[in-house]
Enzyme design. Structure first.
Site, PDB file in Angstrom:
ATOM      1  N   PHE A 128    -109.719 -34.629 -55.559  1.00 49.06           N
ATOM      2  CA  PHE A 128    -108.581 -35.284 -54.918  1.00 49.06           C
ATOM      3  C   PHE A 128    -108.483 -34.840 -53.449  1.00 49.06           C
ATOM      4  O   PHE A 128    -108.717 -33.676 -53.142  1.00 49.06           O
ATOM      5  CB  PHE A 128    -107.314 -34.906 -55.682  1.00 49.06           C
ATOM      6  CG  PHE A 128    -106.114 -35.727 -55.341  1.00 49.06           C
ATOM      7  CD1 PHE A 128    -105.953 -37.003 -55.874  1.00 49.06           C
ATOM      8  CD2 PHE A 128    -105.129 -35.237 -54.495  1.00 49.06           C
ATOM      9  CE1 PHE A 128    -104.845 -37.764 -55.574  1.00 49.06           C
ATOM     10  CE2 PHE A 128    -104.014 -36.000 -54.184  1.00 49.06           C
ATOM     11  CZ  PHE A 128    -103.871 -37.268 -54.721  1.00 49.06           C
ATOM     12  N   ASP A 205    -107.315 -28.227 -61.278  1.00 52.72           N
ATOM     13  CA  ASP A 205    -106.206 -29.118 -60.960  1.00 52.72           C
ATOM     14  C   ASP A 205    -105.950 -29.993 -62.187  1.00 52.72           C
ATOM     15  O   ASP A 205    -106.816 -30.775 -62.590  1.00 52.72           O
ATOM     16  CB  ASP A 205    -106.543 -29.975 -59.731  1.00 52.72           C
ATOM     17  CG  ASP A 205    -105.323 -30.735 -59.223  1.00 52.72           C
ATOM     18  OD1 ASP A 205    -104.480 -31.116 -60.053  1.00 52.72           O
ATOM     19  OD2 ASP A 205    -105.214 -30.944 -57.996  1.00 52.72           O
ATOM     20  N   TYR A 230     -94.757 -34.966 -61.899  1.00 53.35           N
ATOM     21  CA  TYR A 230     -94.168 -36.313 -61.745  1.00 53.35           C
ATOM     22  C   TYR A 230     -95.066 -37.429 -62.258  1.00 53.35           C
ATOM     23  O   TYR A 230     -94.711 -38.588 -62.184  1.00 53.35           O
ATOM     24  CB  TYR A 230     -93.776 -36.578 -60.282  1.00 53.35           C
ATOM     25  CG  TYR A 230     -94.867 -36.346 -59.254  1.00 53.35           C
ATOM     26  CD1 TYR A 230     -95.876 -37.275 -59.084  1.00 53.35           C
ATOM     27  CD2 TYR A 230     -94.879 -35.197 -58.476  1.00 53.35           C
ATOM     28  CE1 TYR A 230     -96.881 -37.060 -58.149  1.00 53.35           C
ATOM     29  CE2 TYR A 230     -95.875 -34.975 -57.545  1.00 53.35           C
ATOM     30  CZ  TYR A 230     -96.875 -35.906 -57.389  1.00 53.35           C
ATOM     31  OH  TYR A 230     -97.868 -35.701 -56.474  1.00 53.35           O
ATOM     32  N   LYS A 231     -96.251 -37.063 -62.777  1.00 49.99           N
ATOM     33  CA  LYS A 231     -97.144 -38.083 -63.345  1.00 49.99           C
ATOM     34  C   LYS A 231     -96.821 -38.221 -64.834  1.00 49.99           C
ATOM     35  O   LYS A 231     -95.774 -38.752 -65.171  1.00 49.99           O
ATOM     36  CB  LYS A 231     -98.590 -37.710 -63.030  1.00 49.99           C
ATOM     37  CG  LYS A 231     -98.826 -37.816 -61.524  1.00 49.99           C
ATOM     38  CD  LYS A 231    -100.152 -37.303 -61.038  1.00 49.99           C
ATOM     39  CE  LYS A 231    -100.240 -37.523 -59.522  1.00 49.99           C
ATOM     40  NZ  LYS A 231    -101.358 -36.795 -58.912  1.00 49.99           N
ATOM     41  N   ARG A 379    -106.579 -48.718 -61.076  1.00 47.61           N
ATOM     42  CA  ARG A 379    -106.485 -47.752 -62.165  1.00 47.61           C
ATOM     43  C   ARG A 379    -105.427 -48.226 -63.142  1.00 47.61           C
ATOM     44  O   ARG A 379    -104.310 -48.576 -62.752  1.00 47.61           O
ATOM     45  CB  ARG A 379    -106.107 -46.376 -61.633  1.00 47.61           C
ATOM     46  CG  ARG A 379    -107.191 -45.745 -60.780  1.00 47.61           C
ATOM     47  CD  ARG A 379    -106.872 -44.301 -60.458  1.00 47.61           C
ATOM     48  NE  ARG A 379    -105.525 -44.154 -59.911  1.00 47.61           N
ATOM     49  CZ  ARG A 379    -104.959 -42.988 -59.642  1.00 47.61           C
ATOM     50  NH1 ARG A 379    -105.598 -41.861 -59.881  1.00 47.61           N
ATOM     51  NH2 ARG A 379    -103.746 -42.922 -59.128  1.00 47.61           N
TER      52      ARG A 379
HETATM   53  C1  LIG Z   1    -101.332 -36.408 -57.556  1.00 45.31           C
HETATM   54  C2  LIG Z   1    -102.273 -35.290 -57.283  1.00 45.31           C
HETATM   55  C3  LIG Z   1    -101.956 -34.292 -56.359  1.00 45.31           C
HETATM   56  C4  LIG Z   1    -100.696 -34.393 -55.543  1.00 45.31           C
HETATM   57  O1  LIG Z   1    -100.327 -33.242 -54.867  1.00 45.31           O
HETATM   58  P1  LIG Z   1     -98.896 -33.200 -54.162  1.00 45.31           P
HETATM   59  O2  LIG Z   1     -98.845 -31.906 -53.492  1.00 45.31           O
HETATM   60  O3  LIG Z   1     -97.877 -33.389 -55.238  1.00 45.31           O
HETATM   61  O4  LIG Z   1     -98.835 -34.350 -53.205  1.00 45.31           O
HETATM   62  C5  LIG Z   1    -102.849 -33.246 -56.209  1.00 45.31           C
HETATM   63  N1  LIG Z   1    -104.003 -33.199 -56.905  1.00 45.31           N
HETATM   64  C6  LIG Z   1    -104.330 -34.154 -57.805  1.00 45.31           C
HETATM   65  C7  LIG Z   1    -105.613 -34.081 -58.573  1.00 45.31           C
HETATM   66  C8  LIG Z   1    -103.485 -35.238 -58.002  1.00 45.31           C
HETATM   67  O5  LIG Z   1    -103.809 -36.187 -58.863  1.00 45.31           O
END
Ligand SMILES: *Cc1c(COP(=O)(O)O)cnc(C)c1O
Length: 407
Positions: A128, A205, A230-231, A379
């Site tokens: 990411f 992650d 939040y996902k 997705r």
């Molecule tokens: C959504 C996501 C993030 C988001 O990080 P934020 O600090 O909340 O913006 C980080 N890593 C992965 C793999 C994600 O899917």
């Protein structure tokens, strides 16, 4: 049986089907199919009630006394709950705090500093963006080198690739457990064994796995992990992240944002920083209490459903997505860019086709909300607790119709 009939049969047989009613629908709802639970989960009715009563009773009533009544313990309390319900982790190793980006920085920096003399951080090209950027910054800050594994964007990181890349110079390896693009589910236990044999630490992650796939952080010997709430945990836009630090490592690691909330005695206001014992040392500043309120409601629901049942439904949902994609979308040039093997499939399916970008607006207009990733990926992330099979059917039927009308 036609595809709608199959969706109805799957819904009728779904032991979690009734839980869908726990989610809130807007009064002026215009969504017929929400397929982006992997980006922002829907709110529970209980979340609205909890937030309202928190403001009226806790905040208005307890005022500053709330901190010592319990709020100060929320990072660890919610971390332990999350660990038990969704992470497969014993208490005392998880905190809810910061954002994923900030926690990732804190844990990655602590990890590389704990392996002095090793100059390399190993990651993959499909990680990411925020993960890649944070590590780029840490490498510059600490004079380290990033070593990249080139991953197939339609698949993901494998133990064999890690075995080829890791060596005695590797301080840290960082991968996504479920790849944000392809949905590839990495073999975390095997990768940890390989990294550990080379003396490196591992940071995972979990943003796309937590709440949709089963996690066994303790059994898998994960060193460090971070993830979003939040996902698939439906904590709300910008809800704080969580971080996991294996118990045995905690005394060895020192995180770089030493704030008063991670101090041994926060309210002594002492002259110098002394880290709190245990996981609390990984907290920096005042916990975002309001943004943490929804997590309890979501953990209540996840606890009652059980993560194993959630994963079973998730796989049935993505099986059904694959079935519809093969029957309806493949004839229009759509390909599935991700694992079909259930053992390697996370909670979402990525479909690719040149020109998908132009379909996003018409899809939204018709109340169908998938996720779009440049350059040509849609997705489909059906959140197991809030999505029915009929909803998947209806959404993909609209996509099929749009492709047909443009052909
Ligand atoms: C959504 C996501 C993030 C988001 O990080 P934020 O600090 O909340 O913006 C980080 N890593 C992965 C793999 C994600 O899917």
């Amino acid at each position: 049986m036609n595809f709608l009939g199959r969706a109805q049969a799957l819904d009728a047989a779904d032991p979690l089907a009734a839980l869908r009613d726990r989610y809130l629908t807007a009064a002026d709802n215009d969504v017929i199919s929400y397929l982006d639970g992997n980006s922002l989960g829907r709110p529970l009715k209980a979340t609205a009630d909890l937030l309202d009563s928190f403001v009226r009773e806790q905040w208005a009533g307890r005022l500053i006394r709330g901190w010592t009544d319990g709020w100060l313990d929320w990072p660890g309390r919610l971390g332990d709950r999350l660990a038990a319900v969704a992470l497969g982790a014993a208490p005392g190793q998880t905190v809810v705090a910061d954002s994923t980006t900030v926690l990732l920085y804190k844990l990655a920096r602590a990890a590389v500093d704990a392996r002095p003399g090793r100059r390399t951080i190993l990651l993959d090209t499909d990680n990411f963006p925020t993960d890649r950027y944070v590590l780029e910054g840490i490498a510059a800050e600490r004079g380290l080198r990033l070593a990249w594994i080139s991953t197939d964007p339609a698949a993901g990181i494998t133990p064999e690739q890690v075995a080829d890349a890791v060596d005695e110079d590797t301080a840290l390896v960082l991968f996504s457990h479920v790849a944000y693009r392809s949905g590839w589910l990495a073999d975390a236990a095997a990768i940890n064994r390989i990294a550990h044999a080379a003396g490196a630490l591992t940071l995972w992650d979990l943003s796309h796995s937590v709440g949709s796939v089963e996690l066994h952080l303790d059994t898998w010997a994960v060193d460090l992990a971070v993830g979003c709430t939040y996902k698939y945990l439906n904590g709300g836009p910008g809800a704080p992240a969580f971080g996991y630090v294996r118990k045995a490592l905690q005394p060895e690691l020192r995180q770089p944002i030493q704030g008063w909330m991670g101090h041994r005695a926060s309210f002594e206001m002492g002259p110098g920083y002394e880290a709190a014992p245990g996981i609390r040392a990984f907290v920096s500043g005042t916990p975002p209490i309001l943004a943490m309120v929804p997590l309890d409601a979501n953990l209540d629901l996840l606890e009652s459903a059980g993560i194993a049942a959630v994963r079973r439904k998730s796989l049935l949902l993505t099986d059904y997505v694959l079935e519809l994609a093969d029957a309806w979308l493949a004839p229009h040039g759509v390909t599935v860019s991700g694992p079909r093997d259930p053992a390697r499939r996370g909670g979402h399916v990525t479909l690719t086709r040149p020109g998908f970008e132009k379909l996003l607006e018409p899809l939204w207009k018709r109340g169908v909300i998938p996720d779009y990733r440049r350059p040509d990926g849609l997705r489909i992330g059906p959140s197991p607790l809030s999505t029915s099979f009929a909803e998947v059917h209806d959404g993909l039927a609209v996509l099929r119709d749009l492709l047909e009308s443009r052909a």
